[in-house]
Design a protein around this motif. Structure first.
Motif, PDB file in Angstrom:
ATOM      1  N   PHE A 226       0.870  -1.199   0.095  1.00 59.04           N
ATOM      2  CA  PHE A 226      -0.185  -0.035  -0.009  1.00 59.04           C
ATOM      3  C   PHE A 226       0.789   1.101   0.395  1.00 59.04           C
ATOM      4  N   SER A 227       0.597   2.372  -0.838  1.00 57.12           N
ATOM      5  CA  SER A 227       1.180   3.473  -0.843  1.00 57.12           C
ATOM      6  C   SER A 227       0.261   4.617  -1.455  1.00 57.12           C
ATOM      7  N   GLY A 228       0.165   5.953  -0.642  1.00 57.23           N
ATOM      8  CA  GLY A 228      -0.709   6.705  -1.366  1.00 57.23           C
ATOM      9  C   GLY A 228      -0.723   7.914  -0.338  1.00 57.23           C
ATOM     10  N   GLY A 229      -1.151   9.006  -0.618  1.00 59.16           N
ATOM     11  CA  GLY A 229      -1.466  10.246   0.347  1.00 59.16           C
ATOM     12  C   GLY A 229      -1.582  11.523  -0.494  1.00 59.16           C
ATOM     13  N   GLN A 230      -0.911  11.586  -1.656  1.00 59.62           N
ATOM     14  CA  GLN A 230      -1.233  12.811  -2.332  1.00 59.62           C
ATOM     15  C   GLN A 230      -2.293  13.198  -2.638  1.00 59.62           C
ATOM     16  N   TRP A 231      -3.439  12.468  -3.050  1.00 60.05           N
ATOM     17  CA  TRP A 231      -4.682  12.485  -3.400  1.00 60.05           C
ATOM     18  C   TRP A 231      -5.618  13.181  -2.363  1.00 60.05           C
ATOM     19  N   PHE A 232      -5.135  12.854  -1.270  1.00 58.03           N
ATOM     20  CA  PHE A 232      -5.803  13.512  -0.029  1.00 58.03           C
ATOM     21  C   PHE A 232      -5.625  15.034   0.459  1.00 58.03           C
ATOM     22  N   PHE A 233      -5.233  15.687  -0.380  1.00 60.44           N
ATOM     23  CA  PHE A 233      -4.892  17.275  -0.025  1.00 60.44           C
ATOM     24  C   PHE A 233      -5.864  17.840  -0.617  1.00 60.44           C
ATOM     25  N   ARG A 234      -6.638  17.334  -1.784  1.00 58.99           N
ATOM     26  CA  ARG A 234      -7.770  18.028  -2.502  1.00 58.99           C
ATOM     27  C   ARG A 234      -9.176  18.349  -1.680  1.00 58.99           C
ATOM     28  N   PRO A 235      -9.876  18.933  -2.299  1.00 55.67           N
ATOM     29  CA  PRO A 235     -11.471  19.057  -1.647  1.00 55.67           C
ATOM     30  C   PRO A 235     -11.985  17.481  -1.692  1.00 55.67           C
ATOM     31  N   LEU A 236     -12.506  17.245  -0.365  1.00 54.94           N
ATOM     32  CA  LEU A 236     -12.973  15.959  -0.038  1.00 54.94           C
ATOM     33  C   LEU A 236     -14.168  16.074   1.145  1.00 54.94           C
ATOM     34  N   GLU A 240     -19.848   8.187   6.097  1.00 56.83           N
ATOM     35  CA  GLU A 240     -19.956   6.868   6.790  1.00 56.83           C
ATOM     36  C   GLU A 240     -21.342   6.502   6.838  1.00 56.83           C
ATOM     37  N   ASN A 241     -21.669   5.388   6.779  1.00 58.35           N
ATOM     38  CA  ASN A 241     -23.027   4.867   6.631  1.00 58.35           C
ATOM     39  C   ASN A 241     -23.927   5.347   5.918  1.00 58.35           C
ATOM     40  N   GLY A 242     -23.526   6.002   4.711  1.00 50.91           N
ATOM     41  CA  GLY A 242     -24.059   6.882   3.696  1.00 50.91           C
ATOM     42  C   GLY A 242     -24.535   8.097   4.321  1.00 50.91           C
ATOM     43  N   GLN A 243     -23.829   8.835   5.346  1.00 52.30           N
ATOM     44  CA  GLN A 243     -24.242   9.767   5.876  1.00 52.30           C
ATOM     45  C   GLN A 243     -22.940  11.023   5.721  1.00 52.30           C
ATOM     46  N   VAL A 244     -23.054  12.174   5.457  1.00 55.49           N
ATOM     47  CA  VAL A 244     -21.857  12.963   5.298  1.00 55.49           C
ATOM     48  C   VAL A 244     -21.468  13.356   6.980  1.00 55.49           C
ATOM     49  N   VAL A 245     -20.109  13.081   7.277  1.00 54.03           N
ATOM     50  CA  VAL A 245     -19.814  13.393   8.423  1.00 54.03           C
ATOM     51  C   VAL A 245     -18.520  14.107   8.559  1.00 54.03           C
ATOM     52  N   GLY A 246     -18.103  14.970   7.367  1.00 53.89           N
ATOM     53  CA  GLY A 246     -17.278  15.698   7.447  1.00 53.89           C
ATOM     54  C   GLY A 246     -16.681  16.347   6.199  1.00 53.89           C
ATOM     55  N   CYS A 247     -15.807  17.086   5.916  1.00 53.27           N
ATOM     56  CA  CYS A 247     -15.213  17.475   4.793  1.00 53.27           C
ATOM     57  C   CYS A 247     -13.997  18.334   4.980  1.00 53.27           C
ATOM     58  N   GLN A 248     -13.300  18.381   3.767  1.00 54.51           N
ATOM     59  CA  GLN A 248     -11.944  18.991   3.814  1.00 54.51           C
ATOM     60  C   GLN A 248     -11.758  19.926   2.715  1.00 54.51           C
ATOM     61  N   LYS A 249     -11.430  21.116   2.967  1.00 54.13           N
ATOM     62  CA  LYS A 249     -11.290  22.216   2.095  1.00 54.13           C
ATOM     63  C   LYS A 249     -12.669  22.736   1.690  1.00 54.13           C
ATOM     64  N   CYS A 250     -13.574  22.554   2.606  1.00 53.79           N
ATOM     65  CA  CYS A 250     -14.949  22.843   2.147  1.00 53.79           C
ATOM     66  C   CYS A 250     -15.153  24.339   1.752  1.00 53.79           C
ATOM     67  N   ARG A 251     -14.752  25.233   2.121  1.00 53.57           N
ATOM     68  CA  ARG A 251     -14.946  26.648   1.892  1.00 53.57           C
ATOM     69  C   ARG A 251     -14.089  27.146   1.168  1.00 53.57           C
ATOM     70  N   ASN A 252     -12.663  26.996   1.420  1.00 51.19           N
ATOM     71  CA  ASN A 252     -11.224  27.700   0.820  1.00 51.19           C
ATOM     72  C   ASN A 252     -10.517  26.837   0.436  1.00 51.19           C
ATOM     73  N   LEU A 253      -9.831  26.566  -0.881  1.00 58.23           N
ATOM     74  CA  LEU A 253      -8.935  25.507  -1.160  1.00 58.23           C
ATOM     75  C   LEU A 253      -7.623  25.896  -0.828  1.00 58.23           C
ATOM     76  N   THR A 254      -7.369  27.174  -0.386  1.00 56.08           N
ATOM     77  CA  THR A 254      -5.881  27.585   0.110  1.00 56.08           C
ATOM     78  C   THR A 254      -5.719  27.762   1.626  1.00 56.08           C
ATOM     79  N   THR A 255      -6.714  28.236   2.260  1.00 59.85           N
ATOM     80  CA  THR A 255      -6.646  28.374   3.687  1.00 59.85           C
ATOM     81  C   THR A 255      -7.251  27.423   4.729  1.00 59.85           C
ATOM     82  N   ASP A 256      -8.115  26.566   4.048  1.00 62.87           N
ATOM     83  CA  ASP A 256      -8.598  25.614   5.024  1.00 62.87           C
ATOM     84  C   ASP A 256      -7.538  24.792   5.276  1.00 62.87           C
ATOM     85  N   PRO A 257      -7.685  24.255   6.716  1.00 62.45           N
ATOM     86  CA  PRO A 257      -6.544  23.060   7.086  1.00 62.45           C
ATOM     87  C   PRO A 257      -6.936  21.798   6.823  1.00 62.45           C
ATOM     88  N   LEU A 258      -5.843  21.029   6.885  1.00 60.75           N
ATOM     89  CA  LEU A 258      -6.003  19.705   6.623  1.00 60.75           C
ATOM     90  C   LEU A 258      -6.908  19.037   7.532  1.00 60.75           C
TER      91      LEU A 258
END
Length: 407
Positions: A226-236, A240-258
């Motif tokens: 297994f190897s991977g990680g670079q793709w997890f920097f983008r908006p996500l 879980e269980n079919g329900q939204v539980v969170g997000c990344q870079k939801c509002r701003n692509l450059t200032t929102d934290p990981l």
């Protein structure tokens, strides 16, 4: 000798008494051993030396040292180099980055031995699961083995719910299979990235569901990497269980934290999937995060990686790729938890800890030489690795770990 003196007297021993048994011993017993000595003796002897010196050595702690003998292959001798990693084809002028080799602090890392590798993996199969960094390592392995054997290309599209593209290589003489199972997030996603190269739209990740495209094929593999990680920097967006539980870079692509919730749970789900496969008896490797080296700007704002030599271990603290420490720690924590559970089930997990090793190699990326210089491309590649180049060291680690049984 005293027995001969008693029977025959001193100086009266028949000439053939010693000679005939000695001849028979050589012919019947020793001769076959002498004929077979060259390979078996040196194999056992070198193995015992490696065991004493290297078994308890941390091969991932060390420095890059000058090495004058050059790489194992070149971009003309190996047909498996992807265009984006074929730096010399696109005009990279310097060769200094090829004149270094990894030296652990307390032992030696053996050179890659293609014949030995193929003997060890005879009759087995190996899958690289993840993103293009895993493919980078797989293609390096194909190049390293190319001096000994040329595989048959078995390419196809395996239709499933996710319709993922895989590539398989088969070494008929050794009955050994290598596969790349493309799955950049390890878990189910809506694959918005297939049509969105701007990375502005969020990818939906179902972090509690493994990507069936790889999970449905993995049971019979002997080695899973297994190897991977670079793709997890983008908006996500995380489900879980079919329900939204969170997000990344939801509002701003450059200032929102990981938000590493998705990253952590993607690895947790991937490891758990393998551990819980009833028929799986193989060994699992985690290749830790491969650092990028964008300097003087972000990846999409003119950042580049135009260094031509490694940095020393003491200097690597000045290199701070975005999110590197957080991602690395998350990986290792999830690996440790999975490895403990795997041991209880008799499975073997091995950690290929390349993050610190490769942090010292900002010189090893394609930079602007990952594409034809005549093309109007403004993005430099400081993520993937030139071939040949420092990525070949990962497969030296791989062979060494398999030999030492650190799985």
């Amino acid at each position: 000798m005293e027995l001969f003196k008693c029977k025959y007297g001193a100086g009266n021993i028949p000439k053939g008494v010693f000679l005939l048994p000695l001849i028979l011993l050589v012919v019947v017993v020793l001769l076959p051993m002498i004929i077979d000595l060259d390979e078996s003796y040196f194999s056992l002897y070198s193995s015992s030396l490696e065991t004493k010196e290297n078994r308890n050595c941390n091969i991932f702690s060390g420095n890059w040292v000058p090495y004058s003998k050059g790489p194992y292959y070149n971009n003309e001798s190996c047909p498996f180099i992807a265009e984006k990693q074929n730096c010399f084809m696109h005009g990279r002028p310097d060769r200094e980055f090829l004149k270094w080799r990894w030296k652990p602090d307390e032992c030696e890392l053996p050179l890659f031995d293609a014949k030995q590798f193929l003997k060890i993996v005879r009759g087995k199969s190996m899958a690289f699961v993840g993103d293009s960094i895993g493919r980078n390592q797989m293609e390096s392995l194909l190049c390293l083995l190319n001096s000994v054997a040329r595989p048959k290309d078995i390419t196809g599209r395996y239709t499933s719910k996710d319709d993922i593209y895989f590539k398989w290589w088969f070494y008929g003489d050794y009955k050994f299979t290598i596969a790349i199972l493309w799955s950049p997030f390890f878990v189910k996603s809506n694959k918005a990235y297939l049509n969105d190269t701007s990375f502005s739209n969020a990818e939906n990740l179902y972090v509690d569901e493994a990507d069936e495209a790889w999970a449905s094929h993995i049971e019979k593999f002997d080695y899973v990497i297994f190897s991977g990680g670079q793709w997890f920097f983008r908006p996500l967006t995380f489900y879980e269980n079919g329900q939204v539980v969170g997000c990344q870079k939801c509002r701003n692509l450059t200032t929102d934290p990981l938000n590493l919730y998705g990253y952590r749970n993607a690895y947790r789900t991937a490891f758990r999937t393998v551990v819980n496969l009833k028929g799986f008896k193989g060994s699992v490797f985690l290749v830790t995060h491969s650092p990028n080296h964008f300097e003087n700007g972000e990846w999409n704002k003119g950042g580049g990686c135009n260094r031509t030599v490694p940095v020393r271990m003491q200097e690597k603290t000045f290199l701070r790729p975005y999110g590197l420490l957080e991602i690395y720690e998350t990986q290792v924590e999830e690996f440790a938890a999975a490895a403990k559970e795997a041991r209880e089930k008799g499975l073997r997990f091995g950690l290929m800890n390349i993050t610190g090793v490769m942090l010292m190699r900002p010189d090893g990326h394609p930079h602007k030489y990952g594409h034809n210089l005549d093309r109007n491309v403004s993005i430099n590649d400081c993520v993937h690795w030139c071939m040949p180049g420092p990525v070949d060291t990962w497969n030296e680690f791989l062979l060494h770990m398999i030999k030492m049984g650190r799985l």
